[in-house]
Enzyme design. Structure first.
Site, PDB file in Angstrom:
ATOM      1  N   GLU A 137     -29.487 -34.048 -14.833  1.00  0.00           N
ATOM      2  CA  GLU A 137     -28.358 -33.060 -14.300  1.00  0.00           C
ATOM      3  C   GLU A 137     -27.148 -33.783 -13.917  1.00  0.00           C
ATOM      4  O   GLU A 137     -26.694 -33.550 -12.744  1.00  0.00           O
ATOM      5  CB  GLU A 137     -28.945 -32.351 -13.025  1.00  0.00           C
ATOM      6  CG  GLU A 137     -30.216 -31.594 -13.044  1.00  0.00           C
ATOM      7  CD  GLU A 137     -30.878 -30.998 -11.755  1.00  0.00           C
ATOM      8  OE1 GLU A 137     -30.326 -31.535 -10.795  1.00  0.00           O
ATOM      9  OE2 GLU A 137     -31.663 -30.332 -11.814  1.00  0.00           O
TER      10      GLU A 137
ATOM     11  N   GLY B  87     -23.189 -34.086 -13.413  1.00  0.00           N
ATOM     12  CA  GLY B  87     -21.996 -33.168 -13.287  1.00  0.00           C
ATOM     13  C   GLY B  87     -20.638 -34.044 -13.202  1.00  0.00           C
ATOM     14  O   GLY B  87     -20.060 -34.160 -14.370  1.00  0.00           O
TER      15      GLY B  87
ATOM     16  N   CYS C  65      -0.226 -27.020   6.594  1.00  0.00           N
ATOM     17  CA  CYS C  65       0.071 -27.194   7.901  1.00  0.00           C
ATOM     18  C   CYS C  65      -1.455 -27.819   8.565  1.00  0.00           C
ATOM     19  O   CYS C  65      -1.879 -27.282   9.385  1.00  0.00           O
ATOM     20  CB  CYS C  65       0.291 -25.800   8.638  1.00  0.00           C
ATOM     21  SG  CYS C  65       1.543 -24.952   8.049  1.00  0.00           S
TER      22      CYS C  65
ATOM     23  N   TYR D 208     -15.285 -31.430  -8.886  1.00  0.00           N
ATOM     24  CA  TYR D 208     -15.188 -31.149  -7.598  1.00  0.00           C
ATOM     25  C   TYR D 208     -13.816 -31.031  -7.143  1.00  0.00           C
ATOM     26  O   TYR D 208     -13.420 -31.384  -5.913  1.00  0.00           O
ATOM     27  CB  TYR D 208     -16.201 -32.064  -6.778  1.00  0.00           C
ATOM     28  CG  TYR D 208     -17.382 -32.331  -7.157  1.00  0.00           C
ATOM     29  CD1 TYR D 208     -18.597 -30.965  -6.810  1.00  0.00           C
ATOM     30  CD2 TYR D 208     -17.862 -33.507  -7.648  1.00  0.00           C
ATOM     31  CE1 TYR D 208     -19.569 -31.070  -7.246  1.00  0.00           C
ATOM     32  CE2 TYR D 208     -19.224 -33.383  -8.204  1.00  0.00           C
ATOM     33  CZ  TYR D 208     -19.998 -32.378  -7.746  1.00  0.00           C
ATOM     34  OH  TYR D 208     -21.412 -32.637  -8.284  1.00  0.00           O
TER      35      TYR D 208
HETATM   36  C1  PLP Z   1     -24.778 -31.568  -7.268  1.00  0.00           C
HETATM   37  C2  PLP Z   1     -25.977 -31.640  -8.234  1.00  0.00           C
HETATM   38  C3  PLP Z   1     -25.970 -32.345  -9.163  1.00  0.00           C
HETATM   39  C4  PLP Z   1     -25.022 -33.037  -9.851  1.00  0.00           C
HETATM   40  O1  PLP Z   1     -24.413 -34.292  -8.966  1.00  0.00           O
HETATM   41  P1  PLP Z   1     -23.267 -35.283  -9.768  1.00  0.00           P
HETATM   42  O2  PLP Z   1     -23.118 -36.331  -8.790  1.00  0.00           O
HETATM   43  O3  PLP Z   1     -21.933 -34.313 -10.047  1.00  0.00           O
HETATM   44  O4  PLP Z   1     -23.888 -35.596 -11.100  1.00  0.00           O
HETATM   45  C5  PLP Z   1     -27.196 -32.306  -9.904  1.00  0.00           C
HETATM   46  N1  PLP Z   1     -28.290 -31.910  -9.151  1.00  0.00           N
HETATM   47  C6  PLP Z   1     -28.052 -31.340  -8.057  1.00  0.00           C
HETATM   48  C7  PLP Z   1     -29.556 -30.781  -7.618  1.00  0.00           C
HETATM   49  C8  PLP Z   1     -27.081 -30.957  -7.177  1.00  0.00           C
HETATM   50  O5  PLP Z   1     -27.145 -30.501  -6.264  1.00  0.00           O
END
Ligand code: PLP
Length: 419
Positions: free
Chosen positions: A273, A275, A344, A373
Site C-alpha cells: 500500500e 502512498g 494568523c 499529504y
Molecule cells: C497512510 C497509510 C498507507 C500509506 O502510507 P505511505 O507512508 O504514504 O506509503 C498505507 N497503509 C495504511 C493502512 C495507511 O494508513
C-alpha cells in the site's frame, strides 16, 4: 527530480513552464507531473514484477481523481480509509476487486458501502469493529474477506505523528492478542479471516523496522496456520519514505528484495500500500511572493501559500526544498529568509532562515516534494479558498481541481431561521 528542472532559466514541470501555468491559473497551486507519477509507479511495481503481489495505491496521500486514474491505468489497486476515498477510487476506474479498506474507525455505513461494492478486503482493527462487520455482512447475506491489522510493536523511527506500529498507538490489534482475535473471527458469521495486515508508519527511511515487522507477521502466519486458519494473503502496508532533503533511502529494489526474502516461501498473495513514495516527489506547490519584509534581525519572505494549503511543516516540522521559479544568476548571493504564509498563526512558517537568492514581491517560488499529504490535508482556514491542482503531461497541463470562488464558499453556508 529531473521532471521539475530549470530550462532556459525557468522551472518547468516536464515541458510546461511553471510561469505559464501561474499566468493561466493564478497562485498558489499544486502541480503534479504525469511522467513522475508513472516513473514512480514503474519503479515500485516493477520491483515486484512476476510476483504474486498487488500494489494498492494509498489514496490518502493524494486523492485527486486524475492522480488515482493515472495509477489505475497502470494496473494499480487502491488502499482507502473512508467511503469517500473508496468512491473516489471506483470513480477513477479502480476495479473493486483491487480495493482494500483500511482504518481504525470504519462505520457500519462504510462497511455496507464496501460490501455492496464487492471490494477485495477489509482490514479490521478491533474486536468491536469485527463484531459490527459480522453483523452488517450477515445482515446483507455476504461473507467479507478480512485481514486483521496487527500492531507489531515495532518502532518505525519516523516522526511521532506518523508512527503507527508501537503498542501505545491506536492502530491494529495487539500482537499478543492476535490468536484470540482470529479464533473469535473464525467463529463469527459474515467474516472470513484470510489475511494478516500491518502498517507501521510513514516516511520510513530504513528497511530495518519494516523487516522486523514483517518477520513478526511471518511468525504469526505460522502460528495461525497451526491453529487451523486458512491465511492466504499478507498486506504489508505502505510507508516507504522519499527524499525531502538529503535522506539516504532504500531503493524500491532494495525494499522489494527485503519483502521477497521474508514472504517468498510463505505461499501468500502479498498486498502493498505505497502512498508517499508514488506521489511525494511528483508534485510541487507554486506560490507567489507578496512581500519581502525586513524584520529587526531577519528577513521574511511572505508568500501567498500558507499552512492551510500545505500543513506538513507546521504539523511535522517537515522540510521542503524551496526554489525560485525564475532561476537565480549562478553568482547570486543567498540570504537567510524565514518563508511564511499570510495566516494568523506563528506556525504558518514553511522554513526558518533558509538561504535563498534575493527575492522581490511578485517572484514565484516552488516548494518541492509536495505531491503527498499536501492538497489532501489542506483546509479553508482564514477563508482561503482551496488552491487548484494542476496536472502536467508533456507540454500539456490541465486543472484537475479548480479554485472555488469565494461566492460559492459563502453560498454553501446557511443562516438559521432566527437570524
Ligand atoms: C497512510 C497509510 C498507507 C500509506 O502510507 P505511505 O507512508 O504514504 O506509503 C498505507 N497503509 C495504511 C493502512 C495507511 O494508513
Amino acid at each position: 527530480m529531473t521532471v521539475f528542472a530549470y530550462r532556459n532559466g525557468i522551472l518547468h514541470a516536464e515541458d510546461a513552464a511553471l510561469t505559464a501555468i501561474a499566468d493561466a491559473v493564478g497562485t498558489p497551486f499544486y502541480c503534479y507531473s504525469t511522467a513522475a507519477l508513472r516513473a514512480n509507479w514503474a519503479a515500485f511495481a516493477g520491483a515486484f514484477a512476476g510476483q504474486d503481489v498487488g500494489v494498492c495505491y494509498a489514496v490518502k496521500a493524494n486523492s485527486n481523481l486524475a492522480v488515482i486514474r493515472t495509477f489505475a491505468e497502470q494496473g494499480a489497486g487502491a488502499d482507502v480509509v473512508s467511503e469517500g476515498e473508496m468512491r473516489r477510487a471506483l470513480a477513477a476506474g479502480v476495479p473493486p476487486e483491487r480495493i482494500v479498506f483500511s482504518g481504525v474507525g470504519k462505520t457500519r455505513d462504510e462497511m455496507r458501502a464496501a460490501l455492496s461494492a464487492g471490494i477485495f478486503q477489509l482490514n479490521v482493527e478491533s474486536i468491536p469493529e469485527l463484531e459490527a462487520l459480522s453483523e452488517v455482512a450477515s445482515g446483507m447475506g455476504v461473507t467479507a474477506d478480512i485481514a486483521f491489522r496487527v500492531n507489531p510493536d515495532v518502532d518505525a523511527k519516523t516522526h511521532a505523528k506518523i508512527a503507527t506500529g508501537k503498542k501505545e498507538n491506536k492502530f491494529g490489534i495487539d500482537y499478543d492478542h492476535a490468536r484470540d482475535v482470529y479464533a473469535r473471527a473464525a467463529a463469527l458469521p459474515g467474516v472470513r479471516p484470510v489475511a494478516i495486515a500491518v502498517h507501521i508508519g510513514s516516511q520510513l527511511t530504513d528497511l530495518a523496522p519494516f523487516r522486523a515487522a514483517f518477520l513478526r507477521v511471518a511468525d504469526l502466519l505460522h502460528v495461525l496456520r497451526t491453529d487451523g486458519h486458512d491465511i492466504r494473503r499478507l498486506d504489508l502496508g505502505g510507508g516507504l519514505g522519499i527524499r525531502y532533503k538529503d535522506e539516504a533511502l532504500p531503493s524500491p529494489a532494495d525494499y522489494a528484495a527485503m519483502v521477497t526474502s521474508i514472504t517468498g516461501n510463505l505461499g501468500c498473495h502479498v498486498t502493498l500500500e505505497p502512498g508517499r513514495t508514488l506521489v511525494g516527489n511528483a508534485g510541487v506547490l507554486v506560490a507567489r511572493t507578496i512581500y519581502v519584509k525586513q524584520g529587526l534581525h531577519r528577513q521574511f519572505l511572505i508568500v501567498d501559500a500558507a499552512m492551510n494549503d500545505l500543513i506538513r511543516p507546521a504539523l511535522y516540522d517537515s522540510y521542503h526544498g524551496i526554489r525560485p521559479v525564475v532561476e537565480a544568476a549562478s553568482d547570486a548571493t543567498t540570504v537567510p529568509m524565514d518563508v511564511v504564509g499570510p495566516v494568523c498563526e506563528s506556525g504558518d512558517t514553511f522554513a526558518l532562515q533558509r538561504p535563498l537568492p534575493p527575492m522581490a514581491a511578485g517572484d514565484l517560488v516552488a516548494f518541492d516534494s509536495a505531491g503527498a499529504y499536501g492538497a489532501v490535508m489542506s483546509s479553508g482556514y482564514n477563508t482561503r479558498p482551496l488552491i487548484p491542482e494542476v496536472m502536467v503531461n508533456g507540454a500539456d497541463f490541465a486543472v484537475i481541481r479548480p479554485r472555488p470562488r469565494i461566492e460559492d464558499i459563502l453560498a454553501a453556508e446557511r443562516m438559521p431561521g432566527w437570524l
